[in-house]
Write a protein that holds these residues in place. Structure first.
Motif, PDB file in Angstrom:
ATOM      1  N   ALA A 166       3.284   5.921  -2.937  1.00  0.00           N
ATOM      2  CA  ALA A 166       4.454   6.646  -3.417  1.00  0.00           C
ATOM      3  C   ALA A 166       4.445   6.773  -4.936  1.00  0.00           C
ATOM      4  O   ALA A 166       4.751   7.826  -5.484  1.00  0.00           O
ATOM      5  N   LEU A 167       4.073   5.687  -5.625  1.00  0.00           N
ATOM      6  CA  LEU A 167       4.066   5.712  -7.079  1.00  0.00           C
ATOM      7  C   LEU A 167       2.946   6.580  -7.637  1.00  0.00           C
ATOM      8  O   LEU A 167       3.076   7.174  -8.711  1.00  0.00           O
ATOM      9  N   ASP A 168       1.830   6.658  -6.912  1.00  0.00           N
ATOM     10  CA  ASP A 168       0.700   7.479  -7.363  1.00  0.00           C
ATOM     11  C   ASP A 168       0.950   8.974  -7.150  1.00  0.00           C
ATOM     12  O   ASP A 168       0.329   9.812  -7.812  1.00  0.00           O
ATOM     13  N   GLU A 187      14.366   0.855  -1.944  1.00  0.00           N
ATOM     14  CA  GLU A 187      13.899   0.888  -3.335  1.00  0.00           C
ATOM     15  C   GLU A 187      13.894   2.306  -3.891  1.00  0.00           C
ATOM     16  O   GLU A 187      13.579   2.507  -5.065  1.00  0.00           O
ATOM     17  N   GLN A 188      14.228   3.289  -3.058  1.00  0.00           N
ATOM     18  CA  GLN A 188      14.268   4.709  -3.445  1.00  0.00           C
ATOM     19  C   GLN A 188      12.888   5.219  -3.866  1.00  0.00           C
ATOM     20  O   GLN A 188      12.769   6.096  -4.717  1.00  0.00           O
ATOM     21  N   LEU A 189      11.838   4.698  -3.234  1.00  0.00           N
ATOM     22  CA  LEU A 189      10.482   5.156  -3.527  1.00  0.00           C
ATOM     23  C   LEU A 189       9.945   6.093  -2.454  1.00  0.00           C
ATOM     24  O   LEU A 189       8.936   6.778  -2.686  1.00  0.00           O
ATOM     25  N   VAL A 190      10.581   6.113  -1.291  1.00  0.00           N
ATOM     26  CA  VAL A 190      10.195   7.062  -0.253  1.00  0.00           C
ATOM     27  C   VAL A 190      11.440   7.641   0.391  1.00  0.00           C
ATOM     28  O   VAL A 190      12.522   7.041   0.329  1.00  0.00           O
ATOM     29  N   GLN A 191      11.256   8.804   0.992  1.00  0.00           N
ATOM     30  CA  GLN A 191      12.320   9.420   1.778  1.00  0.00           C
ATOM     31  C   GLN A 191      11.721   9.814   3.121  1.00  0.00           C
ATOM     32  O   GLN A 191      10.686  10.493   3.165  1.00  0.00           O
ATOM     33  N   ARG A 235       0.819  -1.211   0.000  1.00  0.00           N
ATOM     34  CA  ARG A 235       0.000   0.000   0.000  1.00  0.00           C
ATOM     35  C   ARG A 235       0.855   1.264   0.000  1.00  0.00           C
ATOM     36  O   ARG A 235       0.558   2.235  -0.697  1.00  0.00           O
ATOM     37  N   LEU A 236       1.944   1.239   0.766  1.00  0.00           N
ATOM     38  CA  LEU A 236       2.851   2.388   0.777  1.00  0.00           C
ATOM     39  C   LEU A 236       3.523   2.584  -0.588  1.00  0.00           C
ATOM     40  O   LEU A 236       3.678   3.714  -1.051  1.00  0.00           O
ATOM     41  N   ARG A 237       3.896   1.470  -1.214  1.00  0.00           N
ATOM     42  CA  ARG A 237       4.519   1.563  -2.534  1.00  0.00           C
ATOM     43  C   ARG A 237       3.558   2.197  -3.533  1.00  0.00           C
ATOM     44  O   ARG A 237       3.944   3.050  -4.337  1.00  0.00           O
ATOM     45  N   PHE A 297       4.331  15.013  -0.058  1.00  0.00           N
ATOM     46  CA  PHE A 297       4.245  14.572   1.342  1.00  0.00           C
ATOM     47  C   PHE A 297       3.195  13.472   1.451  1.00  0.00           C
ATOM     48  O   PHE A 297       2.030  13.673   1.085  1.00  0.00           O
ATOM     49  N   LEU A 298       3.605  12.298   1.950  1.00  0.00           N
ATOM     50  CA  LEU A 298       2.686  11.174   2.077  1.00  0.00           C
ATOM     51  C   LEU A 298       2.061  11.089   3.458  1.00  0.00           C
ATOM     52  O   LEU A 298       1.028  10.434   3.626  1.00  0.00           O
ATOM     53  N   GLY A 299       2.672  11.748   4.433  1.00  0.00           N
ATOM     54  CA  GLY A 299       2.109  11.747   5.774  1.00  0.00           C
ATOM     55  C   GLY A 299       3.170  11.616   6.841  1.00  0.00           C
ATOM     56  O   GLY A 299       4.296  11.175   6.576  1.00  0.00           O
ATOM     57  N   SER A 300       2.802  12.017   8.034  1.00  0.00           N
ATOM     58  CA  SER A 300       3.689  11.827   9.180  1.00  0.00           C
ATOM     59  C   SER A 300       3.605  10.371   9.628  1.00  0.00           C
ATOM     60  O   SER A 300       2.761   9.604   9.147  1.00  0.00           O
TER      61      SER A 300
END
Length: 246
Positions: free
Chosen positions: A20-22, A56-60, A15-17, A28-31
């Motif tokens: 991030a891709l969407d 995977e370099q999809l989130v920071q 779900r997180l992936r 900002f995806l959230g705290s």
């Protein structure tokens, strides 16, 4: 099926992936609190999922007042380097990579020959004009820069991101082989390759697909013909003894 905790972690990661891709890069995806509530998972599970997606370099994940999770995108150079390292570890040979590079290049040329984008075609024509105006032998770094530019023109005309990535991998793993250095060290070979760029480019500009494909095959024959037969079957990273053999 796996343990329930493993299934929860995999679902949270999935779900997180997707989040991030969407999202656009840097969004900002959230705290941590936001994501814990949205995903309904424990803090350890969330952090495991975030570590995997950071790899995977999809989130920071950022700390501080503006901390939280942000969408990211893999850097192509790191992907190419990782693929090259994998192929080295699997003892891929120079011959294998030349064959793969040839097949991919031929497909790129097929697509490029059908390009109707006037801006892309004008860019290739400008490249041809600049290369034709050059006189004498070129330094290695200038030759390599021009070759990279020519390849970029072909890839832009082909408009296929998958081919772009795979060809970058193929070119990198060829470049790391010491026996491939003859392509950029021998002035005669560099002159011949430059002439072949121009012929290939002109065939594409004339929409002569058959000639363009023929020239691409000739270029592969030239490359293979400049390498000792035993070197073609060596691993991508030759040993010192192999490199010094007559």
């Amino acid at each position: 099926m796996g343990k329930p905790a493993d299934r929860v972690r995999r679902e949270a990661t999935r779900r997180l992936r997707k989040m991030a891709l969407d999202a656009r890069e840097g969004a900002f995806l959230g705290s941590e609190a936001d994501l814990l509530e949205r995903l309904a998972v424990s803090r350890p599970t969330l952090r495991q999922a975030l570590r995997l997606l950071e790899h995977e370099q999809l989130v920071q994940v950022r700390m501080g007042p503006l901390g939280g999770c942000y969408a990211a995108r893999p850097e192509v150079g790191s992907v190419v380097r990782a693929a090259a390292t994998y192929l080295q570890a699997r003892h891929a040979t120079l011959h294998e990579m030349l064959n793969v590079s040839s097949m991919l290049t031929i497909h790129v040329i097929r697509l490029a020959a059908d390009c109707t984008d006037n801006a892309q075609r004008e860019g290739l024509q400008d490249f041809v004009s600049r290369v034709e105006a050059l006189e004498g032998a070129l330094p290695q770094d200038e030759f390599q820069a021009l070759e990279a530019e020519f390849n970029n023109h072909l890839l832009a005309m082909a408009a296929n991101r998958t081919l772009d990535l795979f060809l970058q991998v193929a070119h990198r793993v060829i470049d790391i082989n010491p026996h491939a250095q003859v392509f950029i060290e021998d002035p005669g070979i560099m002159r011949l390759r430059r002439r072949m760029w121009l012929q290939l480019a002109q065939a594409l500009l004339n929409r002569d697909k058959a000639l363009a494909l023929q020239l691409a095959e000739q270029q592969l024959d030239l490359i293979v013909g400049t390498i000792r037969p035993d070197a073609l079957d060596n691993s991508l990273v030759a040993s010192d003894s192999t490199m010094s053999a007559p």
